[in-house]
Design an enzyme around this catalytic site. Structure first.
Site: not given
Ligand SMILES: *Cc1c(COP(=O)(O)O)cnc(C)c1O
Length: 332
Positions: A5, A103, A228, A277
């Site tokens: 992802k 979640r 800055y 930046m």
């Molecule tokens: C992002 C995610 C993972 C991977 O987690 P890591 O800590 O990066 O290994 C696994 N399962 C779900 C549902 C996730 O959202």
């Protein structure tokens, strides 16, 4: 399941998918339909698992392309069932159970009843059961009890044989805990060479190195402010190298004033003043002949990315996914 992802954690979705495709994966794990499409457009045909809940408007495509969703409610299940019936082909789905993440997934008190309803949905094939660990890198006691709960749930729902794929462990879970009856894992961060638990870092090799170049070298006199806000003022003549990278590239501005270093001329050079930046100034007084065009490592084999994340008050996941498109990706 390789979790790719967010553009493979900023490493490049298509490139990483293509690099991993020969590794006997069951699934690529993505966040949404846009990422699933990109994997298919890259010519990769490995099965795709959607890690989070899906929006109703995406589901027709999910069914048509045979991607695998995880279910959190009976409403989405019914919708998928209807769409799959209309398409005339059963859809493989996974049951998501909320064992502590808060979640997504079915809550535990609804689980047995929901499962009975799901099993009557003719066009859904429940081939997997997944859950997620919120604290595998922070709270061992909670994680142990959560893992035990997950396996109990599987027993209550008919035992491991009921589900072809049983998955719970992310990177920290996979590195530090027993898999129990799980036969699939969902590593993300560790695929990219970083351990969420420092004790396991020596088993992994960094994948991403963030580099830039020196664009300017000057010697500033004592009493000269740098960057800055003039938070840093030289106390002696100082050779200052300006580097062509900044927070516009995703290098975190929050490391400013935290004693962060870059790697230049085979040594650590402290960042002076605030990250801007597009440019960062470092103290190159201890270096040999530093010249315009010299390569600088911002993080990588010499400057651990965990160190940058810590100094920025964040996590490596955010550093990786925050590297902006302006940074040219080179693949070896
Ligand atoms: C992002 C995610 C993972 C991977 O987690 P890591 O800590 O990066 O290994 C696994 N399962 C779900 C549902 C996730 O959202």
């Amino acid at each position: 399941m390789a979790v790719v992802k967010a553009g493979a954690y900023g490493h490049g979705l298509e490139e990483v998918a293509n690099a991993l495709v020969g590794e006997n994966l069951i699934f690529f794990g993505v966040a949404n339909v846009g990422e699933a499409r990109r994997i298919r457009n890259a010519g990769v045909n490995t099965r795709i698992y959607l890690l989070g809940a899906t929006w109703a408007g995406e589901r027709e495509e999910i069914v048509a392309r045979n991607w695998t969703p995880c279910l959190s409610t009976l409403e989405e299940a019914e919708h998928f069932n209807r769409l799959a019936a209309a398409a005339g082909t059963p859809l493989k789905v996974h049951l998501a159970v909320d064992t502590g993440m808060g979640r997504g997934g079915f809550l535990l008190d609804q689980l047995a009843d929901s499962m009975a309803v799901l099993e009557r949905m003719e066009y859904l094939e429940i081939e997997g059961i997944g859950s997620h660990l919120p604290s595998a890198d922070e709270d061992e006691e909670f994680t142990r009890s959560q893992i035990a709960r997950y396996h109990e749930i599987i027993e209550q729902l008919g035992g491991p044989a009921r589900f072809k794929w049983r998955h719970l462990l992310n990177s920290a879970g996979l590195l530090a805990y027993d898999r129990g009856t799980c036969n699939l894992a969902r590593p993300g961060l560790m695929l990219y060479g970083v351990s969420p638990l420092p004790a396991y870092q020596d088993r992994l090799a960094t994948v991403m190195t963030l580099k830039s170049r020196v664009t300017l070298v000057r010697t500033l006199p004592a009493g000269h402010g740098v960057s800055y806000g003039r938070q840093f003022v030289t106390t002696k003549p100082t050779r200052v190298a300006t580097i062509g990278i900044g927070y516009g590239d995703g290098y975190p501005r929050h490391v400013s004033g935290k004693g962060s270093d870059v790697w230049l001329d085979g040594r650590r050079c402290p960042i002076l003043g605030r990250v801007t930046m597009d440019q960062i100034m470092v103290d190159a007084s201890e270096c040999g002949d530093v010249m315009e065009g010299d390569e600088v490592e911002m993080f990588g084999p010499n400057i651990p990315v965990n160190e940058i994340a810590e100094k920025a008050g964040t996590i490596v996941w955010e550093i990786f996914t925050g590297i902006t498109p302006r940074v040219v990706r080179c693949y070896r």
